[in-house]
Structure formats: C-alpha cells, structure tokens
Enzyme design. Structure first.
Site, mmCIF file in Angstrom:
data_model
loop_
_atom_site.group_PDB
_atom_site.id
_atom_site.type_symbol
_atom_site.label_atom_id
_atom_site.label_comp_id
_atom_site.label_asym_id
_atom_site.label_seq_id
_atom_site.Cartn_x
_atom_site.Cartn_y
_atom_site.Cartn_z
ATOM 1 N N GLU A 96 58.318 25.441 19.300
ATOM 2 C CA GLU A 96 58.444 26.652 20.103
ATOM 3 C C GLU A 96 57.325 26.539 21.132
ATOM 4 O O GLU A 96 56.154 26.472 20.768
ATOM 5 C CB GLU A 96 58.312 27.866 19.182
ATOM 6 C CG GLU A 96 58.676 29.168 19.827
ATOM 7 C CD GLU A 96 57.451 29.892 20.341
ATOM 8 O OE1 GLU A 96 56.982 29.540 21.451
ATOM 9 O OE2 GLU A 96 56.969 30.779 19.633
ATOM 10 N N CYS A 129 53.808 34.516 23.039
ATOM 11 C CA CYS A 129 54.813 33.624 23.637
ATOM 12 C C CYS A 129 55.921 34.429 24.290
ATOM 13 O O CYS A 129 56.671 33.903 25.099
ATOM 14 C CB CYS A 129 55.366 32.665 22.599
ATOM 15 S SG CYS A 129 55.593 33.407 20.991
#
Lengths: 529, 529
Positions: B266, B303
C-alpha cells in the site's frame, strides 16, 4: 486446397485490419505442409490499436449487467456450437487431434461459456457486502460502506497449442475475462491460426448479435507482438497457458512495466502420482494400465499428464514398474501437435538419456516422421531429495519417470522437495489411508488439485475445480484457470461510502433487486435492508 | 532515562536472539534525541533463521482450525489491551502522536484482531465448494470435487511509520496473515522500535498462552535486512505499507526471485476530492472547514489524506478556495513522526514551490524546529490533463493542491488522467447527482473506495471496507489491507478429488460439521449432503 476463405487479418474493434504481407503460414500437423491459409503478422501499430480498442470498450462493457454478459456468453456458446464440419476439418489439419476429441473439446468450450453465464445469473461473483451506518456509535459514528467486485480492465490472453478450442481463442481465459466484464485482446496461437480466425469470427457474430461494444473482443496474429501487448498501458491483466519459458518471459515484462499488472500463467507441472503399497498389492496391474493410458492420452500433450510416479521400494512396486513399462512399450506412436512440439519432446528425451542418475526403462526408440513414441524412465530416489532440476522440469509429451524411495519418511521428504504442481495424485486403498494422511497434508501445499485413485488428465469445468498451484505450475498460486473461480483473477473489490441510493448499483441497493446473497453486517442473507 | 528494560534482540522461533552490537537507536520524535533504547540489527543469518522458523511453524499452523486461530487472535487482542501506561509513554516518545489518538489506535488494533477472530468463527473464508460425483454422466462420469482455501505460506510484513500500532507489528497485515494460517516475519519499523518490541512481546505472550507453534510470529530489526527477507525462499507473500519508492523496490525484488511471490504494498495516493457546484453553493464554508480538518488531521500523515481538490471554475469555487486557504493558514504547526518524514515533507513543498504551473496559496512559511505547517497550493488545470508527474505524486504531510477545470467534460478528462488511488471523494448535493453519475463510474475504476459527502481520512475496519486500489495506490488492485477481505491476499484455493471421507477436512465433509455456508452443486446452502 483451402476449403474456405479466410482473410488472415487482425480483429480490431469490430473491424478486420491488416498491413504488410500475409507471411505467417498455417501448417498441417501431420506432415508440416501448408494448409493454404496465410495470416498477417500484426504491426506494432495494430497491437496498439487492438489494446486501445479494448480500452475504449471497457467503460461501457464493465457497466453491462451480469445478465447482459450472461446472454453474450450464451450467444458465443451458440456460435461455437454452430461451427460446421469445415471448421473441424481445419482444426484437425492444424493440430492432428482426432475428430472425436475435437468435438468433445468444442462441447467443453461452449459448455464453459454457458457455465460462466450461469455463474453471472447467480450473481455471487459481485461479492456484495454491506455494512450499514451506525450514526450513534461512539466515539465515532460508522459510515455506510458497500463493497462489490468490478472488472479489472482489458485483459491480454495467450492461448495454448494443446487445446486449440478450450484453452485458446474462445477458451477458459477469454470466457473468464469476458464474464468478469473485461474486454479481451487475444494473441492467436501460431500453431492453429486458421482455427483461431474461425473461432474469433464466431465470437464477433455474438458481439454483433448482442450489441456489445466493438472492441470487447480483439485478436492479433504474430509471435513477437505478444511482448508489445503485455507492455501496453491499456492492458490490466494477462492470462497465459503454455511453457515455463514463455510464461515467465511475459510475467517478467509485466512486472517491469511502470504500472505492474497481474499475470496468470499456467506453465509447468510434472504431476506426481504416488502409488501406495496396498493399492499396488490389490490392483497393481490395473493401475499400470490406467496410468499408461493417462500418460499417453492425447500423445501426452496435457498439462496434467502424470510425469513422475513415486513409490516405496518393494517387490510389488518393482512388479508395477515392469507392468507399466510393458504398457508404455505397447503404446502406438502418435502425431504431435506440430513440429516444434515434437522437437522439444525429443530434446527432453535426449536430456533424460544423458542424465547420469536416470535410466531408460521402456519405450520404442524409433518412430515414423512427425510421430512420438511413449517412453518410461527410472530416476534414482536421491535426485528427488536433491530437487534435481531435470527431474523437476516437465517434458511435454508421452513420457514419465518412476522413482522408488527407501521408506515413508523419505517419500515425504521427496514430496516436500517438489516444486509447485497443478496436480498430485495418491493411489491408495483403505489400508493405505493412515499413511496417506501426512502425504495429503504436504501435497495440499504443493498442488492446486489433489486426487485420490484417479488420473490427473481430465479437468472438470465446475465451481469447485482448481487448475492452478504454486510456481512453476502457475505464476500466481491464488488463481485457477479452469472452473468458475477463474473469474476472480480478473475482478477487483471496490467500496462505496455513504452513496446516495440513486447512484448505487443494483447489487448494493437496499431492496436487493437482484436477489443476491449478500454479507450484511456480518450475516449472509438475501433479505432487503 | 528508560522507563522499562528492553533486550533489543530479534524474535525468532520463540527465542530472543542477537549477535553484534546494539547499534540501532530509538529516537524521540519531538526533538530527535535518543529515547535510551537500542536495538540489534539482524544479521543475514538471523533473517534466514527467522524465515526458517516461520517455515517450520507453517505445517502445524496451517493445519490449525479456524476456531483455534480465532482464539489465538483474541488472545493477542487481550494482550494488546493489557499494555500499560509505560507502553503509551514510549509510543508517544517515538512518534509524537497524542495520547488520545494512540489509545484509539490501540482499540482499533485489538478490535481488528477480534474482527478477524469473528470472521474465522463464521468460517466463510474457507470458501467451501462441493461438486458431487455424477457416476452416470455421459460421455464421461464426473468425479467428486471439493474446494477450499488454505494458507499461502510464511508472510513477510513491513509496517508503516504513521500507524505504529494499527499498521505495524500487530497491525492489519499481521492480523490478516495470522488469520489466514500464515506465520509472519515482521520487519520492525525503525521509527518505533521500542514500540515494536513491546508489541511483539505481547504477541509472544499470546503464542505461549495458546500453545501456538514457536515461529508463528517472528520479528527482526534493521533496515537493509528487509531485502533478504523478501528474497528468502521460505517467504511466500509480502505485506507492506509505506512509500512508493520502498514498496516498489520490495515488489521488484519479489518478482525477480526464482519463484516470484505476491506483494501487497500500500503505497501512494493523492485521494482526489471533487467539489460539485450545488454542494459548494449550499455549504461551501462548511466544506472548507471540514476539508481543512481532514488535510491537517494527524499532521497530514495519513495515506488517505486528501491531497488534490478539484472543481469547475466558478465564483463559488473561487470563494471556497479562499476559505479553504484561510483554514489552512490558521492551522497550528504539528510535530511530525520523525526527522526523515519532516525532511521529505519539506522537500515535497520545495518541489511544489519550484513547479512553474503550481502556485502557493496559503500556509505559514515558518515553523518551529521538528514541526510542520499546513500548506495549500493551486495547480493549473492543464497539468491534470497532462498527467503531470509532480501533481500525481503524494506529498506526505499537511498539504493539498486545488485545481479548477473549465467544465464538466474537462473535469471528467482530468479524473480519467489520474493514476490509481486509495480513495476518491465526491462532495455533491441532490442537485449534483446527475452530474456525479459519470464521475462515479470513472472513479470506481480509479480508486478502491469512493466516498460521498465525507472525508477520506478515517478508514473503517469492517467486512465491506476496501483500502486498496490500482497502482500506485497499491501494487495489486485485487487486494485490500483493511477490513476482513484482507485475509484473501494470503490464501489460495486447493481442490480435492474423490477424497476418502476420513481424509476430508471438516469444512468439506458431507455432514458439514462446521455449519458452513457452502456452494454445493451451484447452490449456496448449509445443509449436510
């Protein structure tokens, strides 16, 4: 003399396109002579156009309903079933596969289109999950989250030589990708280009009939052009069936892209068969007959051909090897799919002949031109324990290697030393089952499919099938290329948060208009919310 | 002065191991001074031992029942919940994250362990499918085929700096891998090594208590050693949360192995937020406040921080930008996770300052040492249409870029030109929904999660969550690293053919002793066969 007229051009966005000369020549499998059909190798520009056509079709095609795609797949199946005797004559010329086998393979190919249609009508591929809002939750409220699976994008598919219908143009990867909502760019297999054109034309008729977007299916000819396809930014996944060398090369290209993409390559497997003592004692001769039939079926040109036969040293195992050798010796020569396949087979046999730890046991050493004879070798058990490279590599064709281990412990060690496999088979009677349990536990980590008392050739197309397995059987152990789970390779999950009802797809609407089985707040149900 | 005693050694197969000097130094986030804890960088031999320990544990751990693993995860959750004030003092020293946030993050971390335990008790991760035999079928009988999902093998996990609990040692990837039946080798994050040791010790206590195999969890310290781990033949998958550069490097190593393995990294997302006209007209000021809060939350170190704000040129959009700038200007400076993060943030701002198509709009230009100030920039719309690299790249920290497009058509083009994203957000009132529909269709192909009228920071841990998305948001769009579907990354399908009942796993037995929902001959049911 050609029995029909083929244009030999690319299939791009619903058009037939070609530039340059038609320099690719279709050959007869039985004598290497031209069939009379010629094909245009796709230019780089044409490969680009094919990928762009798929991309253009993607937005509309991904939005089609499961029911619309089901109708499309059924229409393809109908078109495949309508292919006539001329089609089969051509396939037979290009592959030397017998008519009955090809009829069966066509039924399998249209059958798997219909199975995916059924899957789409069932709707569970959408994988609907709903977690409803909890506005009163402390310390923070929970939003409404709804998940579904959607198409990953245009898929490049590379077919196999050994299944000119079921693993080629309209084969399993094409069916799975189209079912998922992904447009396809198919690279026609050089071993059966005329077959490919007739099959692609059948798909195109279904595209037109069902008013699917032009570009939902595309096909290009040529060998080197496959690399361009895999590197094209529009392509979002790859399906491949073929050699380890070919699959790995495409895999590497795909991973080196600026945006890497998943590659599902079905490549190399030696499909170990383990014969346990009681089974041998009870029916050793029968096993030898059945196993020889599986090794030589279709001239050994199956990815699930049993290539390694293992057992523990005993008089019964020695007797079994002798009988297996007799069966192999008696097998009639068969024509292989093409000259390159035969050349690879003979090269594989030479390497086995030259291996100091491997001895030739049985098999006729001479054969008519273009034909292959079945062979049986014996390897020393220590090669398995040392994970000998030659022993771990598939030889495509009617050959198998037997090896005897000293005891159950060494047998388990040998299995642990194996690479990934498509299949592994245990031949076991009731009295063998206690010994089989630890072998089974090991084999489930080595193979995609573990069989008892059967033979691995013959792969059922159904919901529960796994035709996959750890590397080098495939490039991604999490996929299968046969059975309905194959569709999962080409879908990705998406979730929607606090989406206004009018913008929710039917699968996620409160009323559950598709009557799907959905995971709602942790419970599977078909109820409306 | 240290408030507790830490050994600073590796966790390998249930032992604490170290060679060489303890030369890795844990630092305070607020002033860069040592916390007093030192750690031993793992040697290559120790990395090898850790991977082998995981491999040794695999056979036994993969055979544990879902219920046993559920109990294990619950025990880990209990151990996490029992961590005391000293633990939080240390985490706060290493990360500068406020106590309330850390308490909340601990609850999230133990909560997701318990959610996976619940998932395991539900049992549907096994994905049981049964196609029963049809011995009378013509032309060929059908064998009995039964499919389930099993653990892929030992998993290497790399945690994130920004969630020292929820995305680190006992975080989502560890929870998903352990739930799947995969032993874990965790590479401790250099930014919170003392936190990592205390967390790993909590996991070890649960291992002992639940009598799980030694080696089911391992942790090693050091930066360069991660490459060894990813290349180790025992490791079968990788979970990673961090930068694009770091994730891609590990991805490349994993794909270049003799046996490539899946990597779920990720990485990078700019999380576009699209503000539609009616929403701006109705509540522009409120949106500016909420959006600024989302941009600056946790010093922008998420994120899912909204990094790109899009709209169509209008007086309302201009007014909204002005108000957003005022909010950003008013935001207080915050301490970042560590010196490297702050350095990267400032470097990112410098690149934006120097970009000819990007202008600085708002944000204080001076800040206390170790602290970051929020910033707002405006980019020319043409940069989006041209997929400008700088604009597509995440700047980690409290900064966002606004851009106005000429009209709806250009807005859709701009969205189409975006790379893959973790999230995309539509701020839309009822009167905007017609215009939002085509944007939503586009965004579902670009992002893992599409939100309406919310802000992307805050990722719910639930069944329906997707924290993933196309590259470069992740390295594999088919995975999620948050929510119960995360377990699927670490499982692979296997099928058993004609297996004697005594050797079938409970999930596949006729009697359905686990009361699973199974797909039997195409129908979902809990009935015994």
């Amino acid at each position: 003399m050609p029995i029909t007229t083929l244009s030999g051009k690319q299939f791009i966005g619903g058009q037939r396109v070609a530039s340059g000369a038609a320099e690719l020549i279709s050959l007869r499998a039985d004598n290497g002579q031209p069939t009379g059909y010629r094909f245009h190798p796709a230019s780089r520009h044409e490969a680009d156009c094919a990928a762009r056509a798929a991309q253009s079709a993607f937005a509309a095609y991904a939005q089609t309903s499961c029911r619309q795609r089901a109708d499309f797949l059924d229409a393809i199946a109908d078109q495949l079933d309508a292919l006539d005797d001329d089609f089969f004559t051509i396939v037979q010329q290009e592959t030397a596969l017998p008519p009955a086998r090809l009829r069966g393979e066509r039924a399998r190919t249209s059958g798997q289109m219909r199975l995916f249609a059924e899957l789409l009508r069932r709707g569970d591929v959408i994988g609907a999950r709903i977690d409803t809002a909890q506005p009163q939750r402390v310390p923070l409220p929970r939003a409404d989250i709804r998940q579904y699976h959607t198409a990953i994008g245009p898929v490049a598919v590379f077919g196999a030589s050994n299944f000119p219908l079921a693993f080629s143009t309209a084969g399993g990867d094409t069916a799975a990708a189209l079912a998922a909502g992904c447009p396809v760019v198919f690279k026609a297999h050089g071993g059966h280009m005329a077959t490919a054109e007739l099959t692609a034309a059948a798909i195109e008729r279904a595209v037109t009939q069902q008013q699917m977007p032009a570009g939902v299916f595309n096909m290009i000819f040529g060998e080197r052009i496959g690399a361009d396809l895999v590197q094209h930014p529009a392509i979002q996944a790859v399906g491949f069936t073929g050699s380890l060398q070919g699959g790995r090369a495409l895999f590497d290209l795909a991973q080196q892209r600026p945006q890497p993409i998943p590659v599902f390559a079905e490549m190399s497997s030696i499909n170990p068969v383990i014969a346990l003592p009681q089974a041998l004692a009870q029916r050793g001769r029968h096993i030898a007959q059945q196993l020889a039939a599986s090794i030589t079926l279709g001239c050994g040109q199956f990815c699930t051909k049993p290539g390694l036969i293992l057992g523990v040293h005993s008089p019964a195992f020695s007797q079994f090897i002798t009988e297996l050798g007799q069966q192999i010796e008696a097998a009639e020569p068969q024509t292989m799919l093409n000259a390159a396949t035969l050349r690879h087979y003979r090269q594989g046999l030479r390497e086995l002949d030259q291996h100091p730890g491997i001895a030739h046991l049985a098999g006729r050493r001479t054969a008519p031109a273009q034909q292959a004879t079945a062979q049986l070798y014996q390897a020393e058990g220590r090669l398995l324990l040392a994970a000998d490279t030659r022993l771990q590599e598939e030889v495509f064709g009617p050959v198998a290697i037997v090896a005897a281990l000293d005891d159950d412990t060494q047998l388990l060690q040998a299995l642990n030393a194996l690479q990934g496999q498509l299949t592994a088979t245990l031949l076991a009677d009731d009295a063998d089952l206690a010994a089989a349990a630890p072998l089974l536990a090991c084999l489930t980590h080595k193979a995609g499919r573990v069989l008892f008392n059967g033979y691995p050739t013959g792969v059922e197309v159904c919901d529960a099938m796994v035709h996959g397995g750890p590397y080098p059987a495939t490039s991604d152990a999490r996929g299968t290329s046969v059975g309905t789970l194959a569709i999962a390779r080409f879908m990705r999950p998406v979730c929607l948060q606090n989406t206004p009802p009018s913008l929710l797809p039917p699968a996620l609407q409160d009323e559950n208009p598709l009557n799907l089985l959905r995971l709602v707040n942790g419970v599977y149900q078909r109820d409306p919310l």
